[in-house]
Scaffold this active site. Structure first.
Site, short mmCIF file in Angstrom:
data_model
loop_
_atom_site.label_atom_id
_atom_site.label_comp_id
_atom_site.label_asym_id
_atom_site.label_seq_id
_atom_site.Cartn_x
_atom_site.Cartn_y
_atom_site.Cartn_z
N LEU A 1 -0.05 2.47 4.78
CA LEU A 1 -0.72 3.76 4.90
C LEU A 1 -1.39 3.86 6.25
CD1 LEU A 1 -2.36 3.99 1.39
CD2 LEU A 1 -0.22 4.95 2.17
N CYS A 2 -1.45 5.07 6.77
CA CYS A 2 -2.12 5.28 8.05
C CYS A 2 -3.57 4.82 7.93
CB CYS A 2 -2.07 6.76 8.43
SG CYS A 2 -0.41 7.22 8.95
N PRO A 3 -4.12 4.16 8.91
CA PRO A 3 -3.53 3.98 10.24
C PRO A 3 -2.72 2.70 10.44
CG PRO A 3 -5.78 3.18 10.26
CD PRO A 3 -5.49 3.62 8.84
N HIS B 1 -4.77 8.72 5.13
CA HIS B 1 -3.82 8.30 4.10
C HIS B 1 -4.10 8.84 2.71
CE1 HIS B 1 -6.65 4.87 4.61
NE2 HIS B 1 -6.82 5.13 3.34
#
Ligand code: SF4
Lengths: 79, 347
Positions: free
Chosen positions: A12-14, B45
């Protein structure tokens, strides 16, 4: 031209951006890196990171569940 | 100093660090940003997971801030090292499981190591005296400077005039007269300054910069520690705490149930690591079992998952149970009724 593949799926970002950043730090200017991600946020974050740090986004695309960013490492170093 | 002074700034993605950087940048300092990823950060996210938030832009605010300022941003993965801060904060926790003071000390210490390694001159943060109950008090801000080892190499441009002079001011790298003396909880001075600089559309996180300030999240983390018998977590654990409905029907296991499609897709990625359940006879959510579950426990979990499927009103729902060995089998159960799901199961 050499293209390095980076598998950042399921992160998942980042995290995909961090993986790209750390990989790019070891690459020569002009090298291409193709990052495979599953977090759609990567299509926004990786190009933003590239703009900030002087790398060129060659292409972004989606294939099945993958969000893919192809970039070219810029002249002025890492990230 | 004849060359341009260089500073590294802690960039969270919020307004204060954006302004702090802008203030020193305007005084001719070269600034680069550092952003720390602890695993608990409230960033893009969670938006990516949940479908209903699809309309929101999924930008990473720290990257956005760096772009507004035209600075480089270094994102550091500190997931492993940060655990010690969460497990044993010397200065304790805030209202929830947020170890803010230790966290700040840790981050400034990392920034200090970074400037030493990279030949930068000082550190900038967006801290404001009295802004936050734990880490930004008049008596705790010196603790951050001291315990991080940064001492007076740490400049807080928004509050500098309320604080003792630092090296960047004494050396003339920045002009103290052109720094600010903000204090207290009001956000008004920051908003005015943002307006003055022409910044719009900046992020304004409500509670704090991370999930540890969230009461609900903290109680799920406390539950995890309690039932594992020790304070420990892996990145997947803390990510999963952000996703789905968490219910603990028995001490030895909990069930994580996707609330909508986006979460279901996210949980799909964990199917090889957790025993998982999926309804076959009716549309329903994907669910993971976290813990050691017996056959009987799996039966109970299946009835619970059936309750969250479209078959909740029927006498029989068929599910597929997939184990860690990848082997699946079918199970038919009666969905639990609302009365059979006590409030205490919800985490
Ligand atoms: S809110 Fe979270 S990230 Fe921010 S200082 Fe507190 S513990 Fe650290």
């Amino acid at each position: 031209m050499k293209t390095v593949i980076l598998d950042a799926r399921r992160l998942l970002c980042p995290m995909p951006v961090i993986r790209v950043q750390d990989r790019v730090a070891d690459l020569e200017p002009g090298t291409r890196l193709e990052a495979f991600c599953t977090d759609p946020g990567a299509l926004i974050d990786i190009p933003a990171w590239c703009r900030i740090n002087g790398h060129r986004v060659v292409e972004t695309r989606t294939e099945g569940d993958d969000y893919i960013v192809l970039l070219e490492v810029g002249r002025n170093g890492n990230g | 100093m004849t060359r341009q002074p260089k500073a590294v700034a802690l960039v969270s993605g919020g307004l204060d660090s954006l302004l702090a950087v802008k203030v020193v940048q305007d005084q001719g300092v070269h600034v680069e940003g550092i952003n720390f990823f602890t695993g608990f950060c409230v960033e893009g996210h969670t938006h990516a997971i949940r479908k209903k938030e699809k309309a929101k832009p999924k930008r990473n605010n720290a990257l956005w801030v760096a772009e507004q300022l035209g600075i480089k941003l270094h994102i550091l993965d500190i997931i492993e090292e940060y655990k010690e801060v969460v497990f044993n904060p010397k200065h304790g926790y805030g209202a929830n499981l947020n170890p803010c003071l230790d966290c700040k000390v840790f981050m400034v210490r990392k920034a200090h190591e970074w400037i030493t390694r990279n030949g930068f001159d000082f550190i900038v943060t967006g801290e404001v005296v009295g802004q936050r109950p734990m880490s930004q008090r008049r008596d705790t801000m010196p603790v951050v400077s001291r315990e991080s080892g940064a001492d007076d190499l740490l400049l807080r441009p928004l509050s500098a005039r309320n604080l003792p002079e630092t090296i960047p001011e004494r050396e003339g790298w920045v002009d103290r007269e052109r720094l600010y003396g903000f204090s207290g909880r009001s956000r008004k001075p920051q908003m005015e300054l943002a307006h003055h600089f022409g910044f719009e559309d900046y992020a304004q996180p409500a509670g704090g910069c991370c999930f540890l300030t969230d009461a609900n999240y903290s109680s799920k983390l406390a539950d995890l520690w309690q039932f594992r018998g020790s304070k420990s977590y892996e990145i997947d654990d803390i990510m999963l705490l952000k996703v789905g409905r968490h219910l603990r029907p028995r001490p030895n296991f909990k069930v994580i149930i996707a609330r909508e499609e986006g979460e279901g897709r996210f949980l799909q990625g964990y199917r090889k690591q957790y025993v998982n359940l999926e309804t076959l006879s009716h549309p329903g959510p994907l669910a993971l079992i976290d813990g050691e579950a017996s056959e009987e426990d799996i039966q109970l979990a299946a009835r619970l998952v059936a309750r969250y499927s479209k078959g909740r009103g029927d006498d029989r729902v068929e599910l597929q149970v997939s184990g860690l060995d990848g082997v699946s089998h079918r199970l038919a159960v009666v969905p639990l009724s609302a009365a059979e799901v006590p409030e205490s199961w919800y985490l």
